[in-house]
Design an enzyme around this catalytic site. Structure first.
Site: not given
Length: 494
Positions: A298, A323
């Site tokens: 993430d 991310h």
């Protein structure tokens, strides 16, 4: 030459050759430069100076209050069924942490290997004010696979799916000032390790913590997974030379405190392990995350502003498969004075897994949880293999509501993107004509310069990114310096 040394040499060389980045670079290396007005021609943005503290490399505590010796060996990262049901080291470690609480100064509770025994198996632990959980090189603390160990009373059942969250305690809860989670680094560069075992089956099930997270997404529910480390209102919290591996959920959450230093932290979790954020400072002030290696599934960094967040420096860090280095999506309390400097990002993790949301520079929010984000500077950022090199998005996940996000005073000075996806697209979206995005793009070179944009006031100097769209104005500004030269380190051995 170590990757850390290579990055420092590269960054210092760029600083010497790039006068327009001098203020940001000085803030990066000295951390005591005052805020500087923008040069002539640039919009009224003030460059971020980041953490207001003078931050240098930490050291482990000189006083060890208690030593806990390992009593377990391990094969394949699992233990016997009886040990998995009732982790034998929870009470052993917690007893020492409790007995050392209140000691004079900052003291350590040290976990050490003993002969062939190098493993500790534990459920949730609490680290108190003034103490450091110190893990020796060669020792590993493994998190319990038994969801009952993490259960929060009155909340959804840990290890299941539910329509609300909060069912699990973190593996390590930090409470109080001047505390830390630290490791010992040996002469070969190996560090103490905390392993959350997110890739192993939840006890009583063949489903792993990460598979549960995937199921939650497909069923539009919340997975009840434990975080690895959470520090709440813990001023002057330190993480140093510790490995964090395979967390079931977020690796580190620092919430509501003043003073957090993460230095030499190595986070290693695959890019496809859902919701495994690296380090999330939330509603905090005076934060430095430096010289760290972060790989997860993430956000590598997610600065959250549910309550006011300010004075943060993210410098000399390397990221794989994340991310992005992110602010948001919660910005309703406001985010101000954040400096990202001399960071490298690779869209593929160290095992070759490509991130599912492959962003570089990223600020995200929406009307469901938006607020003011201002005085944010990105200096000397190196990107490789990105699908979205720059994302400044006030309409994240189509969130709706009355909390309007406003991103202004964003300065991106010195970015090189290489090996981008052929379809790579940057996003520069202000909310509307009354809340336009305000950004300066200086010395920005993207190998794929496609973008979508709306309601943005953009100033450019030496930039291959020139956005167009509804309500978008682009104005040339004066500047100096050049695009950074970049090298990308390999992930170090743990």
């Amino acid at each position: 030459m170590s990757p850390r040394t290579a990055r420092r040499i590269r960054a210092i060389g760029i600083w010497c050759l790039t006068p327009s980045v001098a203020v940001a670079a000085a803030a990066t290396f000295l951390l005591d430069a005052p805020a500087s007005a923008a040069p002539a021609g640039r919009a009224s943005a003030t460059l971020a100076t980041g953490d207001s503290r003078s931050v240098s490399e930490p050291s482990v505590p000189s006083t060890v209050c208690a030593t806990v010796s390992a009593q377990l060996t391990i094969s394949g990262r699992t233990f016997s069924s009886s040990q998995e049901s009732n982790p034998p080291d929870t009470s052993r470690i917690q007893q020492k942490l409790d007995s050392c609480a209140g000691s004079s100064g900052t003291v350590a509770v040290k976990l050490v290997a003993s002969g062939s025994n190098s493993a500790f198996l534990s459920g949730p632990l609490t680290v108190h004010a003034g103490e450091v959980l110190l893990i020796d090189s060669g020792a590993t603390l493994y998190g319990s696979r038994n969801p009952a160990n993490y259960q929060v009373s009155g909340k959804p059942t840990c290890g299941t799916l539910a329509t609300s969250e909060g069912g699990c305690k973190p593996l390590i809860q930090v409470s109080g000032a001047n505390a830390g989670i630290e490791g010992v680094q040996n002469s070969s560069g190996h560090q103490g390790t905390i392993d959350g075992r997110g890739d192993t089956g939840i006890l009583g099930s063949s489903t792993t913590w990460w598979q549960l997270a995937d199921q939650a997404k497909s069923q539009s529910k919340d997975q009840q997974n434990p975080r690895l480390i959470e520090a709440d209102s813990s001023n002057d919290f330190t993480m140093y030379h510790v490995n964090l591996v395979d967390s079931p959920n977020f690796h580190v959450v620092y919430k509501g405190g003043n003073g957090f230093t993460a230095w030499g932290v190595r986070i290693k979790t695959p890019a496809d392990a859902r919701n495994t954020d690296g380090i999330d400072p939330s509603g905090a002030t005076n934060v430095t995350i430096a010289d760290s290696f972060i790989q997860d599934g993430d956000d590598g960094i997610a600065i959250k502003g549910g309550s006011a967040a300010s004075n943060m420096t993210i410098r000399n860090d390397a990221f794989w498969g994340t991310h992005g280095i992110s602010i948001g999506s919660e910005t309703n309390g406001g985010v101000k004075n954040v400096l990202f400097a001399n960071d490298t990002l690779n869209g593929v993790d160290s095992s070759g897994i490509t991130s599912s949301s492959d962003n570089g520079i990223r600020i995200k929010s929406s009307a469901s949880n938006g607020g003011v984000v201002t005085q944010v500077t990105y200096s000397n950022i190196c990107l490789s293999g990105m699908k979205a090199p720059i994302v400044l998005d006030t309409h994240y996940s189509s969130g709706s509501g009355s909390s309007i996000p406003s991103f202004t005073g964003i300065v991106i000075n010195g970015v090189l993107a290489t090996s981008s996806s052929s379809s790579a697209t940057s996003v520069l979206n202000g909310y509307n004509s009354s809340h336009p995005l305000g950004v300066t793009l200086e010395n920005v070179h993207l190998d794929v310069s496609k973008s979508t944009a709306e309601y943005a006031a953009v100033q450019t100097y030496n930039s291959t990114l020139t956005p167009t769209g509804t309500g978008v104005t682009v104005t040339a500004t004066s500047g100096s310096g050049s695009v950074p030269s970049c090298s990308f380190p390999s992930y170090p051995a743990l």
